[in-house]
Design a protein around this motif. Structure first.
Motif, mmCIF file in Angstrom:
data_model
loop_
_atom_site.group_PDB
_atom_site.id
_atom_site.type_symbol
_atom_site.label_atom_id
_atom_site.label_comp_id
_atom_site.label_asym_id
_atom_site.label_seq_id
_atom_site.Cartn_x
_atom_site.Cartn_y
_atom_site.Cartn_z
ATOM 1 N N THR C 9 45.541 30.582 47.462
ATOM 2 C CA THR C 9 44.994 31.605 48.369
ATOM 3 C C THR C 9 43.519 31.310 48.636
ATOM 4 O O THR C 9 42.757 31.041 47.715
ATOM 5 C CB THR C 9 45.106 33.010 47.731
ATOM 6 N N ARG C 10 43.153 31.370 49.896
ATOM 7 C CA ARG C 10 41.729 31.222 50.247
ATOM 8 C C ARG C 10 41.063 32.572 50.043
ATOM 9 O O ARG C 10 41.532 33.584 50.552
ATOM 10 C CB ARG C 10 41.587 30.771 51.699
ATOM 11 N N VAL C 11 39.999 32.559 49.268
ATOM 12 C CA VAL C 11 39.323 33.822 48.963
ATOM 13 C C VAL C 11 37.840 33.711 49.305
ATOM 14 O O VAL C 11 37.298 32.618 49.492
ATOM 15 C CB VAL C 11 39.477 34.210 47.466
ATOM 16 N N ARG C 12 37.233 34.875 49.383
ATOM 17 C CA ARG C 12 35.787 34.953 49.564
ATOM 18 C C ARG C 12 35.245 35.876 48.468
ATOM 19 O O ARG C 12 35.843 36.909 48.187
ATOM 20 C CB ARG C 12 35.460 35.505 50.948
ATOM 21 N N THR C 13 34.142 35.481 47.860
ATOM 22 C CA THR C 13 33.562 36.330 46.823
ATOM 23 C C THR C 13 32.686 37.391 47.474
ATOM 24 O O THR C 13 32.121 37.163 48.555
ATOM 25 C CB THR C 13 32.697 35.512 45.851
ATOM 26 N N ARG C 29 27.940 33.968 45.133
ATOM 27 C CA ARG C 29 28.143 35.247 45.836
ATOM 28 C C ARG C 29 28.270 35.015 47.336
ATOM 29 O O ARG C 29 27.492 34.253 47.919
ATOM 30 C CB ARG C 29 26.979 36.200 45.548
ATOM 31 N N GLY C 30 29.273 35.666 47.941
ATOM 32 C CA GLY C 30 29.485 35.521 49.375
ATOM 33 C C GLY C 30 29.977 34.130 49.758
ATOM 34 O O GLY C 30 29.713 33.674 50.861
ATOM 35 N N LYS C 31 30.695 33.461 48.844
ATOM 36 C CA LYS C 31 31.139 32.088 49.101
ATOM 37 C C LYS C 31 32.657 32.022 49.231
ATOM 38 O O LYS C 31 33.379 32.851 48.690
ATOM 39 C CB LYS C 31 30.698 31.174 47.954
ATOM 40 N N ARG C 32 33.099 30.985 49.922
ATOM 41 C CA ARG C 32 34.533 30.761 50.098
ATOM 42 C C ARG C 32 35.059 29.786 49.060
ATOM 43 O O ARG C 32 34.413 28.772 48.772
ATOM 44 C CB ARG C 32 34.793 30.172 51.480
ATOM 45 N N GLY C 33 36.228 30.106 48.523
ATOM 46 C CA GLY C 33 36.864 29.230 47.552
ATOM 47 C C GLY C 33 38.372 29.341 47.639
ATOM 48 O O GLY C 33 38.903 30.039 48.502
ATOM 49 N N VAL C 34 39.047 28.621 46.731
ATOM 50 C CA VAL C 34 40.509 28.610 46.712
ATOM 51 C C VAL C 34 40.966 28.924 45.293
ATOM 52 O O VAL C 34 40.430 28.376 44.322
ATOM 53 C CB VAL C 34 41.048 27.222 47.131
ATOM 54 N N VAL C 35 41.958 29.799 45.172
ATOM 55 C CA VAL C 35 42.473 30.162 43.849
ATOM 56 C C VAL C 35 43.225 28.973 43.247
ATOM 57 O O VAL C 35 44.118 28.399 43.878
ATOM 58 C CB VAL C 35 43.404 31.391 43.947
ATOM 59 N N VAL C 36 42.840 28.602 42.028
ATOM 60 C CA VAL C 36 43.544 27.550 41.297
ATOM 61 C C VAL C 36 44.725 28.154 40.555
ATOM 62 O O VAL C 36 45.849 27.678 40.664
ATOM 63 C CB VAL C 36 42.597 26.854 40.286
ATOM 64 N N GLU C 37 44.464 29.217 39.792
ATOM 65 C CA GLU C 37 45.529 29.828 38.988
ATOM 66 C C GLU C 37 45.048 31.169 38.438
ATOM 67 O O GLU C 37 43.853 31.383 38.279
ATOM 68 C CB GLU C 37 45.900 28.917 37.811
ATOM 69 N N PRO C 38 46.014 32.061 38.145
ATOM 70 C CA PRO C 38 45.646 33.281 37.410
ATOM 71 C C PRO C 38 45.461 32.921 35.941
ATOM 72 O O PRO C 38 46.074 31.970 35.449
ATOM 73 C CB PRO C 38 46.865 34.186 37.598
#
Lengths: 93, 193, 118
Positions: C9-13, C29-38
């Protein structure tokens, strides 16, 4: 208002002293501080996040001047004072 | 750095604190001794080295280790009773991993022993997320160009450990001999084996 | 419990600056990233640090960031362990589309009709 502990990406701390110290403690009092921390936390006097919060809330100049376990000691003292276990200034000379 | 004077002052204050807490019935000297002994007995880089040597010699263990680090190291008797999660990250021919805690000093204590001073320093914590290659070079690690570097900043209750690459020319070595090659820094990612 | 942000999932902090303990470092803060794993649930440290014992339990996610998105340069990745409250799904592409549509509608309004009618 990031706190002084939040140093990721901050410039100016210079080169890393990469020497590989293998001694867990550099003085006996450091071991006592770790022992006291673990004992008090185990008894529910404070939790780890309160402890982290107390370290991070140190005035920046004091935080930077303190050694690692001096920060631990400061945090334990602040939390015990806040919770009324000891009186402010009770540990001073 | 603390001078001798500062050290004597804080040593006195720590003693006073311990005495006060004993008077209040919150701690006993024996209990604190026990806690310190347990802390030191459970925590050693020899533990992490043994985990790595097992992974190098047992493919099934390695895949369990990479899938669920906590469960895999418990097979070897480590991290019993810990509330933390262990995540093992593998170095390959094209990837290199390195561990940090920029906010404080989180570290896989039970598998690596008490952390070195540099790991807790502002210099390391501030720089490795920003310029890991320069930091690794200061540790004498030169990675081939094109290596994908990943920095794991432990900001919660997961603890990260690097599974280094097994060196060439070690095919005939026993698990114990292999464990002897694995340094603490290799488990953090600031050295290769 | 179904995870709100599955791997990939593409997420934003969130881009907030709380006056208390938090585990979202300022550099992310305020950055875009991708979920690796829960990683499993835990108490939200922002609340737990008050010591009142009523902290909500949330899923934590390992989130991977590109150095370029954090620092404007670099080719490495940084992975952080972040509580669900620190994250929102990154719908950037959708919202850019929405923005384009809105602009088109505005333009159409200005011209006294819809874009389709022209």
């Amino acid at each position: 208002m990031a706190r002084i502990n939040d140093v990721g990406g901050t410039q100016g701390f210079g080169a890393i002293d990469t020497s590989d110290d293998t001694e867990p403690f550099h003085a006996d009092w450091e071991a006592r501080v770790v022992g006291l921390f673990n004992t008090l936390r185990g008894q529910g006097v404070f939790n780890t996040n309160e402890f982290r919060d107390a370290i991070e809330s140190m005035p920046p100049a004091e935080y930077l001047a303190a050694s690692y376990y001096e920060r631990w000691f400061t945090a334990i003292r602040v939390l015990l004072e806040r919770k009324g276990v000891i009186e402010p200034g009770e540990l001073d000379d | 750095m603390s001078g001798d004077h500062t050290d004597a002052t804080i040593a006195r204050r720590v003693r006073r604190l311990e005495t006060l807490l004993e008077e209040k019935g919150l701690v006993t000297g024996e209990k604190v001794d026990e806690v310190i002994d347990a802390f030191l007995a459970e925590s050693s880089p020899a533990n992490g080295a043994r985990v790595v040597a097992r992974a190098w010699t047992d493919e099934a263990f390695k895949s369990r280790l990479l899938r669920d680090g906590t469960a895999a190291v418990r097979e070897l008797g480590y991290m019993d009773g810990s509330y933390q999660r262990l995540r093992v990250v593998e170095n390959t021919a094209t990837t290199h991993n390195v561990i940090v805690c920029t906010l404080c000093s989180c570290y896989p204590l039970r598998l690596l022993g008490p952390s070195p001073s540099w790991y807790k320093s502002e210099a390391y914590r501030s720089r490795v997320v920003r310029e890991p290659r320069a930091v690794l070079a200061e540790f004498g690690v030169e990675l081939p160009p094109g290596t994908q570097v990943t920095v794991w900043d432990s900001s919660a209750e997961s603890r990260y450990m690097v599974l280094p690459r097994r060196p060439e020319g070690t095919a005939g070595m026993s698990e114990e001999e292999l464990a002897g090659l694995v340094t603490r820094n290799a488990l953090i990612g600031t050295a290769v084996v | 419990m179904t995870d709100r942000f599955p791997p990939g999932t593409r997420v934003r902090t969130f881009h907030h600056d709380p006056p208390h303990h938090t585990r979202l470092p300022r550099y992310a803060r305020g950055k875009r990233g991708v979920v690796v794993e829960p990683e499993g649930p835990d108490e939200l440290p922002d609340i737990s640090a008050r010591g009142s014992g009523d902290a909500p339990v949330e899923q934590i996610y390992a989130v991977r960031f590109e150095a370029r998105d954090l620092w404007g340069e670099g080719d490495h990745h940084v992975v952080l362990d972040l509580w669900e409250s620190y994250l929102e799904e990154d719908l950037a592409e959708d919202s850019e589309d929405d923005l384009a549509e809105d602009l088109e509608d505005d333009l159409a309004d200005d011209l006294g009709g819809t874009a389709d009618e022209r």
